[in-house]
Scaffold this motif. Sequence first.
Motif, short mmCIF file in Angstrom:
data_model
loop_
_atom_site.label_atom_id
_atom_site.label_comp_id
_atom_site.label_asym_id
_atom_site.label_seq_id
_atom_site.Cartn_x
_atom_site.Cartn_y
_atom_site.Cartn_z
N VAL A 26 -14.12 8.15 5.24
CA VAL A 26 -12.87 7.40 5.20
C VAL A 26 -12.75 6.60 6.50
CG1 VAL A 26 -10.35 7.58 5.17
CG2 VAL A 26 -11.73 9.09 3.72
N CYS A 43 0.83 -1.20 0.00
CA CYS A 43 0.00 0.00 0.00
C CYS A 43 0.87 1.25 0.00
CB CYS A 43 -0.89 0.02 1.24
SG CYS A 43 -2.02 -1.38 1.33
N LEU A 93 -10.82 -2.01 5.23
CA LEU A 93 -10.99 -1.81 3.79
C LEU A 93 -12.11 -2.70 3.24
CD1 LEU A 93 -7.28 -1.39 2.69
CD2 LEU A 93 -9.05 0.39 2.82
N SER A 148 -15.33 -1.08 4.32
CA SER A 148 -15.55 0.12 3.51
C SER A 148 -16.07 -0.27 2.11
CB SER A 148 -14.25 0.90 3.39
OG SER A 148 -14.40 2.00 2.54
N ASP A 149 -15.49 -1.33 1.53
CA ASP A 149 -15.93 -1.79 0.21
C ASP A 149 -17.37 -2.28 0.24
OD1 ASP A 149 -13.53 -1.15 -0.99
OD2 ASP A 149 -12.76 -3.20 -0.96
N ASP A 188 -7.56 5.90 1.58
CA ASP A 188 -8.47 4.77 1.69
C ASP A 188 -8.73 4.40 3.14
OD1 ASP A 188 -8.72 4.38 -1.09
OD2 ASP A 188 -6.81 3.30 -1.13
N LEU A 189 -7.75 4.72 4.01
CA LEU A 189 -7.80 4.33 5.42
C LEU A 189 -6.83 5.22 6.17
CD1 LEU A 189 -8.53 2.08 7.62
CD2 LEU A 189 -6.44 0.97 6.87
#
Length: 118
Positions: A69, A22, A111, A114-115, A44-45
């Motif tokens: 976020v 990442c 993540l 979140s997705d 993203d995080l």
Amino acid sequence: MILEDEVLVAFDLAGIVEDEGCEVVGPYHDVPEALAALEDCVPDLAILDVNLGSNTSEAVAQKLETMKVPFAFVTGYSSGKAKVPARFPEAPCLPKPVQPREIVRLMRDELERSDSDG
């Protein structure tokens, strides 16, 4: 995004995140720096140290929340959840020293969540 006032801890966290393939935004060492960065990018995080010396990361957490976020706190306090800002009781919180596997698990969990939410 990493917000951590202890330079060595910040770079350790960044290394863990980069080892997972990442890209790291930061690390940032204070609230104004992190808030300014959020004007230019949407991570993203975020991993936020709770206590930043004379300040806390609460303002950055609030901004991240409005941006949708996901974020997690890290803390050196032994009773981590007790030190998380009251406004974020559900936010994940990891104790320091942070174990690399815990950061990786946290990143994957947040993540994925979140997705599935987005």
